[in-house]
Write a protein that holds these residues in place. Structure first.
Motif, PDB file in Angstrom:
ATOM      1  N   UNK A   1       0.858  -1.194   0.000  1.00 44.13           N
ATOM      2  CA  UNK A   1       0.000   0.000   0.000  1.00 44.13           C
ATOM      3  C   UNK A   1       0.890   1.237   0.000  1.00 44.13           C
ATOM      4  N   UNK A   2       0.828   1.979  -1.100  1.00 47.62           N
ATOM      5  CA  UNK A   2       1.644   3.177  -1.243  1.00 47.62           C
ATOM      6  C   UNK A   2       0.834   4.412  -0.881  1.00 47.62           C
ATOM      7  N   UNK A   3       1.505   5.389  -0.327  1.00 44.79           N
ATOM      8  CA  UNK A   3       0.879   6.666   0.020  1.00 44.79           C
ATOM      9  C   UNK A   3       1.248   7.661  -1.069  1.00 44.79           C
ATOM     10  N   UNK A   4       0.249   8.359  -1.601  1.00 44.09           N
ATOM     11  CA  UNK A   4       0.509   9.353  -2.642  1.00 44.09           C
ATOM     12  C   UNK A   4       0.450  10.755  -2.030  1.00 44.09           C
ATOM     13  N   UNK A   5       1.095  11.681  -2.698  1.00 48.00           N
ATOM     14  CA  UNK A   5       1.142  13.058  -2.204  1.00 48.00           C
ATOM     15  C   UNK A   5       0.230  13.932  -3.047  1.00 48.00           C
ATOM     16  N   UNK A   6      -0.571  14.733  -2.375  1.00 45.83           N
ATOM     17  CA  UNK A   6      -1.425  15.710  -3.033  1.00 45.83           C
ATOM     18  C   UNK A   6      -0.859  17.077  -2.678  1.00 45.83           C
ATOM     19  N   UNK A   7      -0.447  17.827  -3.688  1.00 45.78           N
ATOM     20  CA  UNK A   7       0.139  19.144  -3.443  1.00 45.78           C
ATOM     21  C   UNK A   7      -0.952  20.167  -3.132  1.00 45.78           C
ATOM     22  N   UNK A   8      -0.660  21.021  -2.202  1.00 42.02           N
ATOM     23  CA  UNK A   8      -1.545  22.138  -1.878  1.00 42.02           C
ATOM     24  C   UNK A   8      -1.451  23.136  -3.030  1.00 42.02           C
ATOM     25  N   UNK A   9      -2.566  23.437  -3.662  1.00 39.80           N
ATOM     26  CA  UNK A   9      -2.580  24.300  -4.837  1.00 39.80           C
ATOM     27  C   UNK A   9      -2.062  25.696  -4.515  1.00 39.80           C
ATOM     28  N   UNK A  10      -2.344  26.193  -3.326  1.00 34.00           N
ATOM     29  CA  UNK A  10      -1.861  27.519  -2.937  1.00 34.00           C
ATOM     30  C   UNK A  10      -0.349  27.581  -2.907  1.00 34.00           C
ATOM     31  N   UNK A  11       0.281  26.514  -2.437  1.00 35.65           N
ATOM     32  CA  UNK A  11       1.743  26.469  -2.411  1.00 35.65           C
ATOM     33  C   UNK A  11       2.320  26.340  -3.815  1.00 35.65           C
TER      34      UNK A  11
END
Length: 148
Positions: free
Chosen positions: A89-99
């Motif tokens: 089970x891999x964890x994916x990263x969701x970027x904060x659009x504001x950053x």
């Protein structure tokens, strides 16, 4: 490396370190101290996020498969190196659009300051070039059209 201690009582006892009174206080205090991290302040977020993922199954019966981040690659890499739910089970990263917007705007403004002339000999600020209003448009374009 400087240690980060979030317990203020340690600061008040620091000058008496090694004394019999300090040793007695430390034994009693360690049982009730709410300090959660011992190490550098920079590592506190990394240690904390790993603990959150580590305890998610036992405390909440859930697996977090996404990490909503602010662009700090060290924090996300702490999770991926740890493999909180095994290798399957891999964890994916969701970027904060504001950053993302801030990074794009900052880098374009730095580029504009660094480059005085383009390959065609024109100035970067001439007609059709990179104006601040165009940089603002580019950064807000990502906000309005995140799938592009």
């Amino acid at each position: 490396m400087r240690k980060y201690v979030c317990c203020k009582e340690y600061d008040s006892w620091k000058r008496r370190k090694g004394s019999p009174a300090y040793k007695k206080w430390k034994i009693l205090h360690d049982k009730e101290c709410l300090k959660k991290h011992d190490g550098s302040a920079g590592m506190m977020e990394n240690v904390g996020i790993v603990r959150i993922f580590q305890n998610s199954l036992s405390r909440h019966s859930v697996r977090y498969t996404s990490y909503y981040g602010n662009g700090d690659s060290k924090t996300f890499s702490s999770i991926t190196v740890f493999h909180p739910y095994g290798n399957d089970i891999l964890v994916s990263k969701i970027e904060c659009l504001g950053h993302v917007q801030k990074i794009i705007g900052t880098r374009l403004r730095k580029l504009k300051q660094m480059i005085s002339k383009l390959s065609d000999g024109k100035s970067i600020g001439e007609k059709g070039g990179l104006f601040d209003i165009m940089i603002d448009f580019i950064t807000t374009y990502w906000k309005c059209n995140p799938t592009k």
